[in-house]
Scaffold this active site. Structure first.
Site, short mmCIF file in Angstrom:
data_model
loop_
_atom_site.label_atom_id
_atom_site.label_comp_id
_atom_site.label_asym_id
_atom_site.label_seq_id
_atom_site.Cartn_x
_atom_site.Cartn_y
_atom_site.Cartn_z
N GLU A 195 40.96 32.55 40.53
CA GLU A 195 40.35 33.69 39.85
C GLU A 195 38.89 33.68 40.26
O GLU A 195 38.18 32.71 40.02
CB GLU A 195 40.55 33.55 38.33
N CYS A 234 32.75 36.38 34.40
CA CYS A 234 33.46 37.08 35.47
C CYS A 234 33.87 38.47 35.03
O CYS A 234 34.28 39.28 35.85
CB CYS A 234 34.67 36.28 35.94
#
Lengths: 492, 492
Positions: free
Chosen positions: B233, B270
């Site tokens: 990720e 993020c």
């Protein structure tokens, strides 16, 4: 439609890919009913054209018309209908609804609803050995269309005419079901294949075939600027392990079952048992029975020249290996090869694993004599990734249990007192395995679970009802299983 | 246990990997109860050690103690308990049982039973920005242990002491739950990280961090002789789109929400919204309100020197770009930077997408003025893979619907009238997205569905009851949801 035996040009590939992209949204938004209807129409059309499809396939693959090709066609249309049913049932959507909860730990819970959605255009590579079941309208195509992904089908050069006829049936059926043109397109040739795998419009790939071909395409897919999932099923050695008590009590039956399995379809199955481990102390009668039976086995033509040449090369490497004895050399005839049986020892297998425990695509298998249960377990542990592994046991189930525990770490399917060829298309079937059996051990290419390969999850947060997909709306309008605040709930 | 601030040697890594392999079978065969108990013990131990963990984390990451670090710790221990519950519920096993049926199409159906099993030892890379939730005992570790995979944890160099303390709590908790040593091990250093990813004993990898780091490790994992799944990720720009009617009716509220979201945790998430698309005709009051509010925003220290340097570089590239206006330059102080706001036009964004639509990890975001709904849609279509995408709409829901349809093809989570920071740990949450957000768009790294990353299916064919795993035995001894002859069935 690509005409027969031509190779798709760059321009033609671009047209097919552009059509796939233009179909993407409509296909993704189509209802499950529409797509199930489309799959059933394909199945009906293929059943209706059996009288044309089967002779074409026979002419192109040398496979027998009955029971093989009619059986394979029936399996293929059944698979289309099974996936249609699975799509309507709706579990593949993994619909999950969390209601707002201000007291949810770590800051409260918003309204979050998650479902699986189609990944986008998929490139599917047809296999040579199943002109129906793993070809144009085979499992990969069926699974991708079922969940709403356009399919770009790379046809197998081994059966161009049956591919073209099947493609035209698929195209007509999809149109009749109201799905957009571009939902399905067919291309041919290696250059088009490689170009499709690295084209940014393609979002996933599926392949059934050789280890070399699968790995090459996987590497292309993984090295893209934007890597995509690539599901390659690349074959397997499918070792079978006979415990000593099984060999003593059922040696003849085991020999007959093994022979039938490794020679079925002239050994041109990815689930062919390539190695049979038998106790040295009980090996002789088993080997003798096999050799006697093989004397009666006819030669037959393999799928095509490329397969025949590959088989001859692989067989020659095995028979010339110092650790291998030839138990029965199948005679070559004008028709093709007859089945061959080889022999080695467990110690030699362990010492030369990379040369002996390899897929030899065709009617050959190796009997491996082991001298102790410890050696048998060492052999089981020597495998890393197999589509299947088989145990033949009889009353010695502590050993069998240990063996099965090891094998279930290494194979996608473990069998007890059966044989691995003949993969039933069912809900529970798994056709997968750690590398080198496949490049994606978490997914199967056969059975209802094969749908998951072409899906990706999307969560909708704080979304008004009318902006949600139907699968996630209040009241469960699709009537599918859903998880509500953590509790799996069946439709009433 | 690796001592603080040392780098794991080749020999030490080998010891950790050997221990993981030796724990593999026992962990795979452990009951769901045992593993759920282990996760809960880790959670209890971390909650009990909060008074030590939080000050250590604060000293190492500069993150505020309250609400941030205590909140993150609570989220982390909740996540462990949620995954314990999920494992006991058992849906992740996908237990599927087909009974024998000689009339099943294409040759009859054998007894086939399928379930998901642990993939084997997993290497987990801890992130810098969440010293608890995405670190030693974070979601990846919890998911892998939950399903029975040994974990080799590559610690993040940004918080070595909190990593060491957490690792010791994990190790003690696993031992107390009766799980074997080797179920968890910790390593540090780039060399050990790379060596672990290509070691044949490692069967999967999980990573949270930068695009560069994630891609490097994904490439290593994919280029192994035996490729393994690698779940990276890697962050996201998280575009947010404001429709014209929303901008006119709720401009101030939207400005405030956006500001709070992109400056939260000094933008070191993020899911930080890196781009806000606003209609040019209604942009001025929104930009003015943002600039006024930013004047009051204090400077703060970023996570560590490496992050601060990376932010300075990325910010400098943006502010020096000819297409970018600086709306508010956050003043640097001894403490660190203050938030910065930039501006550009949709035409410039589309023309310079690769330079402007990039993650800038830290407290900066860009307001993008668009001049028409068509341009807004073109901007939405310019993204390829995002963790989240947000729409702020108000009564213009035809446009919103079109926008959401486009965004759901491009993001793992779509939000309506909310903000993407703050990922609730729930059943339905999805933290995923097409590349470059992740390398594995079919899987989430947050929420109950994250378990699937570390599982692979195995089918058992014709297996006697006592050789079957409990999940697949007659009578459903585990009391889990199972699919019986195609019908999803809940435990009674």
């Amino acid at each position: 439609m690509t005409t027969l035996s031509t190779v798709t040009t760059t321009q033609e590939l671009d047209t097919v890919l552009a059509a796939a992209v233009s179909a993407r949204a409509a296909l993704a938004e189509s209802t499950e009913q529409t797509r199930a209807d489309a799959l059933r129409r394909i199945a009906d059309a293929m059943d209706g054209a059996a009288g044309d499809l089967v002779p074409l396939a026979h002419a192109e693959t040398n496979l027998p018309v009955r029971p093989r090709l009619f059986g394979e066609l029936g399996r293929t249309t059944f698979q289309l209908r099974l996936l249609a049913d699975a799509v309507l049932e709706g579990s593949h959507l993994e619909a999950t609804l969390d209601s707002p909860d201000p007291d949810w730990p770590a800051g409260g819970r918003p309204d979050v609803r998650r479902m699986m959605r189609p990944v986008g255009p998929v490139v599917v590579f047809a296999a040579s050995n199943f002109p129906f079941a793993f070809s144009v309208a085979g499992g990969d195509t069926a699974a991708a269309l079922a969940v709403g992904c356009p399919v770009v089908l790379k046809s197998n050069p081994g059966h161009p005419e049956v591919s073209a006829l099947t493609a035209s049936l698929v195209t007509e059926a999809l149109a009749a079901a109201g799905l957009p043109p571009g939902s399905f397109g067919m291309v041919s040739g290696e250059d088009a294949a490689r170009a499709a795998v690295v084209d940014p419009r393609i979002r996933a790939g599926a392949f059934t075939g050789s280890a070399k071909g699968g790995r090459t395409l996987f590497d292309l897919a993984s090295s893209r600027p934007d890597p995509i999932p690539f599901y390659a099923e690349m074959g397997s050695v499918n070792p079978a392990f006979v415990t000593e008590s099984a060999a003593r009590s059922r040696g003849a039956e085991i020999a007959d079952g093994y022979l039938g399995s490794f020679t079925l379809g002239m050994g041109q199955f990815c689930t062919k048992p390539g190695l049979l481990f038998v106790p040295a102390a009980a090996a002789e009668p088993i080997e003798e029975r096999l050799v006697a039976a093989l004397a009666e086995r006819p030669a037959a033509r393999l799928l095509n020249e490329r397969i025949a040449e590959g088989y001859a090369r692989a067989l020659s490497a095995l028979t010339n290996h110092a650790a291998v004895r030839v138990l029965h050399a199948g005679a070559d005839s004008a028709a093709g090869p007859a089945p061959t049986l080889l022999g080695t020892s467990a110690a030699d297998l362990l010492a030369h694993h990379a040369e002996l425990a390899v897929e030899c695509f065709g009617p050959t298998s190796i009997v491996v004599r082991y001298s102790s249960d410890d050696e048998l377990l060492a052999c089981a542990r020597s495998f890393t990734g197999e589509l299947s592994a088989t145990v033949q046991g009889e009353g010695d189930e502590e050993l069998a249990g240990t063996l099965l525990a090891e094998l279930s770490e290494r194979a996608g399917r473990v069998l007890w007192n059966g044989w691995p060829t003949g993969i039933a298309v069912t809900y529970a079937m798994n056709h997968s395995g750690p590398y080198p059996a496949t490049t994606a051990p978490a997914h199967t290419s056969v059975g209802a679970a094969s749908l998951s390969r072409f899906l990706r999850p999307v969560a909708y947060q704080n979304m008004p009802q009318h902006l949600l997909p139907a699968a996630l709306r209040d009241g469960n309008p699709l009537g599918i299983p859903r998880r509500l605040d953590g509790v799996l709930t069946l439709p009433s």
